[in-house]
Design an enzyme around this catalytic site. Sequence first.
Site, short mmCIF file in Angstrom:
data_model
loop_
_atom_site.label_atom_id
_atom_site.label_comp_id
_atom_site.label_asym_id
_atom_site.label_seq_id
_atom_site.Cartn_x
_atom_site.Cartn_y
_atom_site.Cartn_z
N VAL A 122 8.86 -4.61 16.90
CA VAL A 122 9.09 -5.90 17.31
C VAL A 122 10.21 -5.88 18.26
CG1 VAL A 122 9.24 -8.36 16.36
CG2 VAL A 122 8.16 -6.67 14.93
N ARG B 280 0.37 -18.77 21.03
CA ARG B 280 1.29 -19.71 21.64
C ARG B 280 0.22 -20.35 22.55
NH1 ARG B 280 6.56 -16.41 22.84
NH2 ARG B 280 7.83 -17.43 21.14
N GLY C 107 16.04 -4.47 10.02
CA GLY C 107 16.80 -5.71 10.57
C GLY C 107 16.36 -6.94 9.79
N ALA C 108 17.67 -7.34 9.02
CA ALA C 108 16.97 -8.45 8.10
C ALA C 108 17.57 -9.66 8.79
CB ALA C 108 17.99 -7.99 6.78
N ARG D 295 18.13 -7.71 31.44
CA ARG D 295 16.78 -7.02 30.57
C ARG D 295 17.40 -5.66 30.55
NH1 ARG D 295 12.52 -10.09 30.14
NH2 ARG D 295 12.53 -12.01 31.03
N HIS E 33 4.53 -7.96 27.08
CA HIS E 33 4.85 -9.21 26.61
C HIS E 33 5.74 -10.24 27.38
CE1 HIS E 33 6.24 -11.84 23.43
NE2 HIS E 33 7.41 -11.30 23.51
O1 TXD Z 1 7.38 -11.01 20.18
C1 TXD Z 1 8.36 -10.38 20.01
N1 TXD Z 1 8.03 -8.91 19.86
C2 TXD Z 1 9.33 -10.86 19.41
C3 TXD Z 1 10.57 -10.02 19.85
C4 TXD Z 1 9.60 -12.23 19.29
C5 TXD Z 1 10.70 -12.51 18.78
C6 TXD Z 1 11.85 -11.76 18.76
N2 TXD Z 1 11.80 -10.52 19.44
C7 TXD Z 1 12.77 -9.57 19.27
O2 TXD Z 1 13.24 -9.01 18.23
C8 TXD Z 1 14.22 -9.91 19.78
O3 TXD Z 1 14.41 -10.28 21.08
C9 TXD Z 1 15.21 -8.88 19.03
O4 TXD Z 1 15.13 -7.74 19.89
C10 TXD Z 1 14.55 -8.37 17.62
C11 TXD Z 1 15.08 -9.39 16.50
O5 TXD Z 1 15.16 -10.68 16.65
P1 TXD Z 1 15.83 -11.49 15.83
O6 TXD Z 1 15.90 -12.77 16.02
O7 TXD Z 1 15.39 -11.31 14.40
O8 TXD Z 1 17.40 -11.44 15.79
P2 TXD Z 1 18.55 -11.21 14.73
O9 TXD Z 1 18.33 -12.48 13.96
O10 TXD Z 1 19.95 -11.09 15.45
O11 TXD Z 1 18.41 -9.76 13.81
C12 TXD Z 1 18.54 -8.81 14.30
C13 TXD Z 1 19.20 -7.94 13.01
C14 TXD Z 1 20.60 -8.18 12.68
O12 TXD Z 1 20.66 -8.78 11.27
C15 TXD Z 1 21.44 -6.94 12.94
O13 TXD Z 1 22.26 -6.93 11.98
C16 TXD Z 1 20.19 -5.97 12.64
O14 TXD Z 1 19.19 -6.28 13.23
N3 TXD Z 1 20.50 -4.52 13.14
C17 TXD Z 1 20.18 -3.57 12.54
N4 TXD Z 1 19.65 -3.18 11.53
C18 TXD Z 1 19.37 -2.02 11.11
N5 TXD Z 1 20.23 -0.87 11.79
C19 TXD Z 1 20.65 -1.33 13.04
N6 TXD Z 1 21.26 0.11 13.73
C20 TXD Z 1 20.73 -2.21 13.36
N7 TXD Z 1 21.48 -2.94 14.51
C21 TXD Z 1 21.32 -4.37 14.45
#
Ligand code: TXD
Length: 314
Positions: A119, A152, A10-11, A89, A176
């Site tokens: 994460v 936090r 996940g980038a 949810r 969480h």
């Molecule tokens: O405290 C915690 N654990 C958290 C969790 C704090 C902050 C964010 N939290 C969760 O992390 C949030 O609720 C999301 O479930 C994840 C990722 O959050 P982010 O803000 O990084 O989301 P983005 O910017 O949308 O990035 C998600 C990326 C995106 O680039 C997609 O293309 C990619 O995930 N994605 C994938 N990558 C690889 N393989 C697959 N299958 C895939 N599907 C989506």
Amino acid sequence: MRRTRITVIGAGNVGATTAHRLAEGQLGDVVLVDVVEGMPQGKALDLAQAAPVVHHDCIVAGANDYDATADSDVVVVTAGFARRPGMSRDDLRDANARIVAACVQRACKVSRESTIIMVTNPLDVMCEVARRVSGFPRERIVGMAGILDTARLRAFLAREMNVSTESVSALVLGGHGDSMVALPRFTTVAGVPVTELLPQERIDAIVERTAQGGGEIVKLLKTGSAYYAPAAGVFEMVDSIVKDRKKILPCSVYLQGEFGLSGVWVGVPCRLGRAGMEGVFEIKLTAAEQAQLARSAADVKAQMDKLPAELAVE
Ligand code: TXD
């Protein structure tokens, strides 16, 4: 000697920020993986080109498959959706469970000895997805949430008391977010419990704001959720694992009798080192604290039981 390799799946916001921190903190070579073509490669190239200026020698690579991730020491999973308007949810749980299952399966196949740091939300439930599809022992799967919740709380308390955040330590257990269990009697400023320093209503208000911490940021950002503090939390966990520092950190752990709970993922203090989650740091709770923790664990268990059937393997 082999170089340390850390895969970040996940980038997006959390993943890319984590990769940035890991490389600048010299924790190891980083492989960023995403489904979006070109995006992880582009971000990796950008990060790699900062190296000469910020003085690190970590190799940062991007990929859409898992070949380059082989033999990773740590696999950080941030792939998936953050909650969007109109999404319950439950919707988020099932959508992310499928994404996380697919990613973990592929990553584990080529990094059999890695430690997974989950994460993706809903955090504790996604840890269970990773456990089911990886077959890894519980020691090699940990969830990042407790560090964020305690950070936090520490940040708010430091502002309230006008002291350095370094002088504040805090303890938060449980699931969480809104079901977290803050323990003010173990939350201290220079070793003194906050219960002796602040009136109860101020503590309650700060704890409540902490529990809603993520929601407050989502409302302000409008387009996503927090990522700087979450990435800092992941960094601290990776640091303790790859350098075998054995820090006691609050993480989501699959409990097997500790705190009187079994078969459920809950945030508890644990020791992180080269072997992953090397042990739960148990503390004696009061009856009221124990009841709060049991309620939080029951919430997570109810969500675990609702996971899509195709993941319901033991
Ligand atoms: O405290 C915690 N654990 C958290 C969790 C704090 C902050 C964010 N939290 C969760 O992390 C949030 O609720 C999301 O479930 C994840 C990722 O959050 P982010 O803000 O990084 O989301 P983005 O910017 O949308 O990035 C998600 C990326 C995106 O680039 C997609 O293309 C990619 O995930 N994605 C994938 N990558 C690889 N393989 C697959 N299958 C895939 N599907 C989506």
